[in-house]
Design a protein around this motif. Structure first.
Motif, PDB file in Angstrom:
ATOM      1  N   ILE B 212       0.844  -1.203   0.000  1.00 26.05           N
ATOM      2  CA  ILE B 212       0.000   0.000   0.000  1.00 26.05           C
ATOM      3  C   ILE B 212       0.871   1.241   0.000  1.00 26.05           C
ATOM      4  CG2 ILE B 212      -1.667   1.310   1.364  1.00 26.05           C
ATOM      5  CD1 ILE B 212      -2.876  -1.332   2.215  1.00 26.05           C
ATOM      6  N   ASN B 213       1.913   1.216   0.797  1.00 22.08           N
ATOM      7  CA  ASN B 213       2.792   2.380   0.863  1.00 22.08           C
ATOM      8  C   ASN B 213       3.424   2.690  -0.483  1.00 22.08           C
ATOM      9  OD1 ASN B 213       5.766   3.557   1.761  1.00 22.08           O
ATOM     10  ND2 ASN B 213       4.031   4.325   2.916  1.00 22.08           N
ATOM     11  N   TYR B 214       3.738   1.664  -1.231  1.00 17.17           N
ATOM     12  CA  TYR B 214       4.333   1.874  -2.545  1.00 17.17           C
ATOM     13  C   TYR B 214       3.290   2.033  -3.642  1.00 17.17           C
ATOM     14  CZ  TYR B 214       9.267   1.515  -1.520  1.00 17.17           C
ATOM     15  OH  TYR B 214      10.524   1.778  -1.082  1.00 17.17           O
ATOM     16  N   GLY B 215       2.033   2.035  -3.266  1.00 17.99           N
ATOM     17  CA  GLY B 215       0.981   2.273  -4.251  1.00 17.99           C
ATOM     18  C   GLY B 215       0.816   1.142  -5.237  1.00 17.99           C
ATOM     19  N   TRP B 228      -9.073  -5.375  -3.188  1.00 10.80           N
ATOM     20  CA  TRP B 228      -9.185  -4.032  -3.740  1.00 10.80           C
ATOM     21  C   TRP B 228      -9.175  -4.158  -5.253  1.00 10.80           C
ATOM     22  CZ3 TRP B 228     -10.220   0.771  -2.210  1.00 10.80           C
ATOM     23  CH2 TRP B 228      -9.887   1.823  -3.064  1.00 10.80           C
ATOM     24  N   TYR B 305      -9.484  13.216 -12.624  1.00 11.13           N
ATOM     25  CA  TYR B 305      -8.676  12.001 -12.526  1.00 11.13           C
ATOM     26  C   TYR B 305      -9.642  10.827 -12.573  1.00 11.13           C
ATOM     27  CZ  TYR B 305      -5.681   8.302 -10.900  1.00 11.13           C
ATOM     28  OH  TYR B 305      -4.991   7.125 -10.817  1.00 11.13           O
ATOM     29  N   GLU B 314      -4.074  -0.309 -11.347  1.00 11.19           N
ATOM     30  CA  GLU B 314      -4.894   0.869 -11.502  1.00 11.19           C
ATOM     31  C   GLU B 314      -4.298   1.763 -12.582  1.00 11.19           C
ATOM     32  OE1 GLU B 314      -5.614   3.034  -7.922  1.00 11.19           O
ATOM     33  OE2 GLU B 314      -5.589   4.932  -8.992  1.00 11.19           O
ATOM     34  N   LYS B 333      -1.263   7.561 -14.703  1.00 15.02           N
ATOM     35  CA  LYS B 333      -0.770   6.704 -13.645  1.00 15.02           C
ATOM     36  C   LYS B 333      -0.611   5.324 -14.244  1.00 15.02           C
ATOM     37  CE  LYS B 333      -1.140   4.174  -9.643  1.00 15.02           C
ATOM     38  NZ  LYS B 333      -1.569   4.093  -8.284  1.00 15.02           N
ATOM     39  N   VAL B 338       4.494   2.155 -11.355  1.00 16.33           N
ATOM     40  CA  VAL B 338       4.420   2.157  -9.898  1.00 16.33           C
ATOM     41  C   VAL B 338       4.838   0.800  -9.346  1.00 16.33           C
ATOM     42  CG1 VAL B 338       2.906   2.544  -7.956  1.00 16.33           C
ATOM     43  CG2 VAL B 338       2.591   3.857 -10.028  1.00 16.33           C
ATOM     44  N   SER B 341       8.505   0.255  -9.050  1.00 18.10           N
ATOM     45  CA  SER B 341       9.334   1.028  -8.127  1.00 18.10           C
ATOM     46  C   SER B 341       9.690   0.237  -6.877  1.00 18.10           C
ATOM     47  CB  SER B 341       8.643   2.340  -7.757  1.00 18.10           C
ATOM     48  OG  SER B 341       7.454   2.085  -7.070  1.00 18.10           O
TER      49      SER B 341
ATOM     50  N   ARG C  47      -2.090  11.051   6.409  1.00 22.86           N
ATOM     51  CA  ARG C  47      -1.950   9.597   6.401  1.00 22.86           C
ATOM     52  C   ARG C  47      -2.161   9.017   7.792  1.00 22.86           C
ATOM     53  NH1 ARG C  47       3.779   6.731   5.887  1.00 22.86           N
ATOM     54  NH2 ARG C  47       3.843   7.682   7.942  1.00 22.86           N
ATOM     55  N   ASP C  55      -4.068   6.452   3.008  1.00 21.92           N
ATOM     56  CA  ASP C  55      -2.922   5.541   3.008  1.00 21.92           C
ATOM     57  C   ASP C  55      -2.309   5.345   1.634  1.00 21.92           C
ATOM     58  OD1 ASP C  55      -5.129   4.260   2.111  1.00 21.92           O
ATOM     59  OD2 ASP C  55      -4.983   2.537   3.427  1.00 21.92           O
ATOM     60  N   ASN C  56      -2.938   5.865   0.602  1.00 25.81           N
ATOM     61  CA  ASN C  56      -2.440   5.549  -0.743  1.00 25.81           C
ATOM     62  C   ASN C  56      -2.247   6.829  -1.539  1.00 25.81           C
ATOM     63  OD1 ASN C  56      -1.794   4.233  -3.094  1.00 25.81           O
ATOM     64  ND2 ASN C  56      -3.900   3.737  -3.612  1.00 25.81           N
ATOM     65  N   LEU C  57      -1.055   6.989  -2.068  1.00 26.89           N
ATOM     66  CA  LEU C  57      -0.818   8.076  -3.013  1.00 26.89           C
ATOM     67  C   LEU C  57      -1.114   7.531  -4.402  1.00 26.89           C
ATOM     68  CD1 LEU C  57       0.418  10.897  -3.776  1.00 26.89           C
ATOM     69  CD2 LEU C  57       2.564   9.703  -4.026  1.00 26.89           C
ATOM     70  N   ILE C  58      -2.190   8.036  -5.004  1.00 28.04           N
ATOM     71  CA  ILE C  58      -2.552   7.507  -6.321  1.00 28.04           C
ATOM     72  C   ILE C  58      -1.590   8.039  -7.356  1.00 28.04           C
ATOM     73  CG2 ILE C  58      -4.349   7.342  -8.046  1.00 28.04           C
ATOM     74  CD1 ILE C  58      -6.363   7.959  -5.911  1.00 28.04           C
ATOM     75  N   LEU C  59      -1.426   9.352  -7.359  1.00 27.99           N
ATOM     76  CA  LEU C  59      -0.674   9.952  -8.451  1.00 27.99           C
ATOM     77  C   LEU C  59      -0.056  11.248  -7.982  1.00 27.99           C
ATOM     78  CD1 LEU C  59      -0.089   9.673 -11.486  1.00 27.99           C
ATOM     79  CD2 LEU C  59      -2.053  11.079 -11.923  1.00 27.99           C
ATOM     80  N   HIS C  90      -2.771  13.307  -5.817  1.00 28.25           N
ATOM     81  CA  HIS C  90      -4.049  12.621  -5.630  1.00 28.25           C
ATOM     82  C   HIS C  90      -3.836  11.563  -4.571  1.00 28.25           C
ATOM     83  CE1 HIS C  90      -4.736  14.413  -9.561  1.00 28.25           C
ATOM     84  NE2 HIS C  90      -6.027  14.202  -9.388  1.00 28.25           N
ATOM     85  N   GLU C  92      -5.779   8.933  -1.563  1.00 25.86           N
ATOM     86  CA  GLU C  92      -7.057   8.332  -1.204  1.00 25.86           C
ATOM     87  C   GLU C  92      -6.882   7.465   0.019  1.00 25.86           C
ATOM     88  OE1 GLU C  92      -8.756   5.263  -3.589  1.00 25.86           O
ATOM     89  OE2 GLU C  92      -6.803   4.422  -4.063  1.00 25.86           O
ATOM     90  N   MET C  94      -7.930   3.861   1.341  1.00 29.36           N
ATOM     91  CA  MET C  94      -8.468   2.628   0.769  1.00 29.36           C
ATOM     92  C   MET C  94      -9.548   2.025   1.642  1.00 29.36           C
ATOM     93  SD  MET C  94      -5.139   0.873  -0.863  1.00 29.36           S
ATOM     94  CE  MET C  94      -5.294   0.452  -2.568  1.00 29.36           C
ATOM     95  N   ARG C  97     -12.526   5.131   1.925  1.00 26.72           N
ATOM     96  CA  ARG C  97     -13.086   5.442   0.611  1.00 26.72           C
ATOM     97  C   ARG C  97     -13.284   6.942   0.373  1.00 26.72           C
ATOM     98  NH1 ARG C  97     -15.174   0.247  -0.966  1.00 26.72           N
ATOM     99  NH2 ARG C  97     -13.412  -0.944  -0.241  1.00 26.72           N
ATOM    100  N   LYS C  99     -11.290  10.519  -1.331  1.00 29.58           N
ATOM    101  CA  LYS C  99     -10.163  10.969  -2.148  1.00 29.58           C
ATOM    102  C   LYS C  99      -9.921  12.442  -1.891  1.00 29.58           C
ATOM    103  CE  LYS C  99     -11.493   8.813  -6.215  1.00 29.58           C
ATOM    104  NZ  LYS C  99     -11.432   8.684  -7.651  1.00 29.58           N
ATOM    105  N   VAL C 119       6.860   9.492   3.305  1.00 34.06           N
ATOM    106  CA  VAL C 119       5.473   9.215   3.700  1.00 34.06           C
ATOM    107  C   VAL C 119       4.887   8.151   2.783  1.00 34.06           C
ATOM    108  CG1 VAL C 119       3.246  10.241   4.184  1.00 34.06           C
ATOM    109  CG2 VAL C 119       5.317  11.621   4.392  1.00 34.06           C
ATOM    110  N   TYR C 120       5.052   8.354   1.482  1.00 32.74           N
ATOM    111  CA  TYR C 120       4.578   7.361   0.513  1.00 32.74           C
ATOM    112  C   TYR C 120       5.775   6.859  -0.303  1.00 32.74           C
ATOM    113  CZ  TYR C 120      -0.008   9.354   1.474  1.00 32.74           C
ATOM    114  OH  TYR C 120      -1.133   9.778   2.084  1.00 32.74           O
ATOM    115  N   GLY C 121       6.014   5.563  -0.268  1.00 38.89           N
ATOM    116  CA  GLY C 121       7.161   5.015  -0.979  1.00 38.89           C
ATOM    117  C   GLY C 121       7.125   5.285  -2.467  1.00 38.89           C
ATOM    118  N   CYS C 122       5.918   5.238  -3.050  1.00 44.85           N
ATOM    119  CA  CYS C 122       5.870   5.351  -4.497  1.00 44.85           C
ATOM    120  C   CYS C 122       6.130   6.775  -4.958  1.00 44.85           C
ATOM    121  CB  CYS C 122       4.540   4.854  -5.031  1.00 44.85           C
ATOM    122  SG  CYS C 122       3.137   5.782  -4.472  1.00 44.85           S
TER     123      CYS C 122
END
Lengths: 356, 371, 176
Positions: B212-215, B228, B305, B314, B333, B338, B341, C47, C55-59, C90, C92, C94, C97, C99, C119-122
């Protein structure tokens, strides 16, 4: 024997020796062409394809076309490669396999050198291959080649240990290291083959059968591993190491590796056949005996030996196109944790049975 | 006396049999054990986002195809959904059904490649060709509909380019019936093979919190144990009408989130896609397909988006409009980008052979990573 | 599930002037604009807060606003000075629910934004991409190098609106 036959015919022992030496080479070339075609066809039909279809009937001339192509290829040596070792390595690998053919008894009349220590000799000369592979890996100056070579050396040396244990089993039962004698001991019908206890008398024969069978399986697995075929083809694992120790080779030098690989497949199959499956003996008796034509028997023996050998070559191909590849640590674990203990216990039991 | 050893840097790629495209991995090795992996990407960079700024909205669709070239229909699907939301277009029922049918067929086609090439990475050559044979059948269905086999330009904003061929539904049904036993065959041939399990179970474990942290999205996230799926959790098109399950990784052969889970999840997803296909074929209405296609696309100033569940995860489009005929900014995206990574972290401490196993199991398409 | 307005009020209360404004006039997406040097603490709060749990960085996308002064050069191309570059986040939740879109703007001449990779790995690769394409500098990023373009690309940042292709790159002609 064939040596005396040619010596009488030509009046010169040297000429005769040269002919005897060249005969396996002819055999290897013909066999490699056939095996190469067979491999393509086997893999193709397993994979819902047709394989080569254009050159000749069902593409049977394809290997010859490939040979012609490969002869014309430019011989590339990388700039930073060790030129001498790089050129010597494929020769050494091929020599290892070729030399092993000297002691293989194709029939009672056709064995290049009827050595008293034939089994040990084959084991010994096929170890030269390791040196050749290590040379190739080192001289290429390529990391993939180096990793492949080191893997290969570790693998071949490890898998020789269970092979030797099983050979010891056979030696204990048969009392000989000579491959021709070994084959002669298994004459008659297939009931006399060592996989079915050989020519041992009485209840011991039946007691031996399961252990001989285990020995046969262990021997075959380790011999597949020794010839670097899938599922043990880690040295040349194309998905990881591109082509392993022969990554940098091209043209005729590459063809040498190809020859060596196929030749090696036959050598290990021949060893299994000679030890467990009656060598060159027919499973049912000979047509030559039946119609009283003695010179037909060696030819029939040659036929049976080749058929048995090719069958096990086919099984190797079958395995290759069915199974995935092991990882290097699992490969070693299979050898040291399973095959060697099994082979060792097998050896103890067979020795015990033979003392009784 | 201790032997003096040193670490070796191995460059895997850009030309390498199992990097699934043009990817360079800089691997630091201690013997065969990996200390560090640094992926170098960008070899397939085709300036997609820059191109978009110079083109009108419909012109972008063929470019979208070329990102994830194994799931082109789904890329178009996502783009169409995004632009339609920006324009407030409601597309006809039949179009929605066609899109779902095409999308799910594409998902199966994409997963067959993922599974087949994964077998190839592990060393099993035969399943790869079996699955490509079956993928050909799906591609023939696409070809029948829109004339193209790989890059379709089929789903347009507000509609689709061609109606279904009269034989399409019958042949799709035939394909579904044909493909069900194939899944069993692949399971017997590869999935439950002892060597295959040895190679993949407990390898490259991706824990859920890291995922989740890495998306991480798509099958890789679900294999780590989170239910999910955007088809269910952020419904687009008409996915809320169908009855299907979302498989999650359970650590069948080892730990939750290992390579085997990721692999097996794709097989389970193919089964669910077949289920959706069956329902969609039953329900598809007759009707018009071109009525909602706008003559000129000129969205008002604003941004959107929108995201869809691509076979790889996603797939989202961030479209920013300043009121012109061309978008001001399109940012994608890309699920592969992602998912890629985290690759370096997954590999640490494994063997060289596992790099290939892990890379295959996260199933990237370099065209999408680099865009 | 919380609306953007509620989250904005919450953030404004907690972070005061670090949160700039709530943009909700344009269609489709509401945006909260925050200060670039405090984006990481805001995101971390978003977060870790139990009620929000983003918890999720979409973009993470960089955008060239191109709102500076434009002056034509001799060869017909434009050069932009002043104005801002923006980064949109962006995010969200999870499980809850909801955003949210965050935005930071930094001046074009010195576009420094705080990195959120811890904070967000991605965000790591997304930020590298934004740097690569728009030259936005993410402070405290562990490895801010080019990612899609060649490492030795020294002709600027391609997604800026005033980007011009070089004539030659390592002896190869670029405009084909």
């Amino acid at each position: 024997m064939i040596f005396e036959f040619f010596a009488d015919l030509l009046g010169s022992q040297i000429l005769s020796a040269i002919i005897i030496a060249a005969l396996p080479l002819v055999f290897i070339i013909l066999y490699v062409l056939l095996a190469n075609w067979l491999e393509r066809k086997v893999s193709a039909h397993m994979q819902d394809r047709l394989g080569p279809m254009r050159v000749g009937w069902h593409g049977w001339l394809q290997p010859i076309a490939d040979m012609i192509k490969i002869l014309q290829k430019e011989d590339i040596v990388a700039k930073d490669a060790d030129r001498k070792l790089f050129s010597a390595a494929p020769v050494l690998v091929f020599v290892g396999c070729y030399a092993a053919f000297a002691a293989i008894p194709f029939s009672s009349a056709f064995v290049g050198a009827d050595l008293e220590l034939g089994l040990l000799y084959i084991l010994a000369v096929s170890s030269i291959v390791v040196a050749g592979i290590l040379m190739a890996g080192w001289a290429s100056n390529n990391k993939y080649a180096l990793i492949g070579a080191v893997r290969s050396a570790a693998q071949i040396i490890s898998y020789e240990i269970p092979t030797v244990f099983i050979i010891l089993c056979i030696i204990i039962v048969s009392g000989t290291l000579n491959l021709t004698t070994l084959s002669e001991q298994q004459s008659g019908t297939f009931l006399n083959w060592y996989i079915l206890g050989g020519d041992v008398e009485g209840w011991k024969k039946f007691a031996l059968i399961p252990f001989m069978f285990i020995g046969f399986i262990v021997m075959y697995i380790s011999s597949v591993a020794e010839s670097n075929r899938t599922p043990f083809d880690l040295p040349e694992a194309e998905s990881e190491l591109v082509a392993g120790y022969h990554t940098e080779y091209s043209g005729m030098k590459f063809a040498m590796y190809l020859f060596a690989e196929y030749a090696n497949m036959f050598v290990v199959s021949a060893l299994v056949v000679a030890m467990f499956l009656g060598g060159y003996q027919s499973p049912f008796g000979y047509v030559g005996d039946l119609i009283n034509v003695p010179w037909l028997i060696p030819i029939e023996q040659f036929f049976w030996f080749t058929v048995k050998g090719l069958f096990f070559v086919f099984v190797q191909m079958w395995l290759r196109w069915t199974l995935p590849r092991l990882r290097v640590d699992q490969l070693m674990a299979l050898c040291w944790k399973y095959l060697i203990p099994i082979a060792f216990v097998n050896l103890l039991i067979i020795s015990f049975l033979m003392i009784l | 006396m201790a032997l003096k050893t040193e670490e070796m840097v191995l460059n895997m790629g850009p030309q390498h049999p199992s990097t699934h495209g043009v990817l360079r991995l800089e691997i630091e090795l201690d013997g065969e054990i990996i200390i560090n992996v640094k992926p170098h990407i960008g070899y397939l960079h085709r300036c997609f986002e820059k191109h978009c700024e110079a083109m009108t909205y419909p012109q972008i669709i063929p470019y979208v195809d070329r990102m994830d070239y194994l799931a082109s229909i789904y890329n178009e699907f996502g783009y169409a959904v995004a632009v339609e939301r920006l324009l407030d277009i409601k597309v006809p029922e039949r179009v929605e059904y066609i899109r779902v049918i095409m999308g799910e067929l594409q998902r199966i086609a994409s997963h067959t490649v993922a599974i087949g090439t994964y077998g190839l990475d592990i060393g099993a050559f035969t399943p790869f060709l079996f699955l490509f044979r079956d993928r050909e059948k799906i591609l023939s269905l696409f070809e029948m509909t829109c004339g193209a086999r790989l890059l379709y330009n089929y789903i347009w904003v507000g509609g689709v380019s061609h109606d279904l061929h009269p034989n399409f539904l019958r042949q799709t049904k035939e394909f579904i019936n044909y493909f069900k036993p194939i899944i069993t065959e692949i399971n017997n041939l590869l999935t439950y093979n002892k060597i295959f399990i040895e190679r993949t179970a407990n390898v490259g474990i991706l824990p859920l919190d890291a995922a989740i942290n890495y998306g991480i999205t798509g099958p890789n996230l679900r294999a780590s144990g989170l239910k999910w799926d955007l088809r269910r959790d952020d419904p687009y098109s008409i996915y809320d009408r169908f009855d299907f399950e979302i498989p999650v990784g359970k650590g069948w052969m080892g730990t939750v989130g290992d390579c085997w889970d990721r692999y097996y999840l794709r097989i389970l997803e193919m089964e669910q896609s077949l289920k959706i296909l069956e329902q969609a074929i039953e329900q598809i209405p007759d009707g018009d397909i071109t009525s909602a296609i706008p003559k000129r696309i000129k969205p008002p100033e604003g941004q959107i988006y929108a995201r869809v569940e691509n076979p790889r995860g996603e797939l989202g489009y961030f479209i920013m409009s300043k009121g012109g005929l061309q978008p001001w900014r399109v940012k994608v995206k890309a699920p592969s980008f992602v998912n890629m990574s985290i690759f370096g972290d997954l590999c640490r401490g494994h063997l060289i052979a596992d790099v290939v196993a892990i890379l295959g199991s996260i199933d990237i398409v370099l065209g999408e990573v680099d865009r | 599930m919380k609306s953007t307005q509620e989250i904005y009020n919450l953030l404004k209360e907690k972070f005061q002037e670090k949160v700039i404004q709530h943009l909700n006039t344009l269609p489709k997406e509401e945006v909260i604009e925050v200060r670039p040097e405090s984006i990481n603490e805001i995101v971390e709060f978003l977060r870790d807060d139990k009620e929000l749990h983003f918890d999720n960085l979409i973009l993470l996308s960089g955008v060239d606003d191109a709102n500076g002064s434009k002056n034509k050069l001799e060869d017909g191309t434009e050069e932009i000075t002043g104005g801002t570059l923006s980064v949109y986040y962006h995010i969200e939740s999870m499980d809850l629910r909801h955003k949210l879109v965050l935005k930071v703007s930094a001046p074009r001449e010195n576009p420094e934004v705080e990195s959120i990779y811890d904070v967000y790995g991605c965000a790591n690769w997304h930020e590298r991409e934004a740097f690569d394409m728009l030259g936005i500098i993410f402070k405290n990023h562990p490895d801010l190098t080019r990612i899609l373009m060649p490492y030795d690309w020294e002709f600027g940042y391609p997604l800026r609106k005033d980007y011009r292709n070089p004539e030659f790159y390592q002896g190869m002609k670029v405009p084909y």
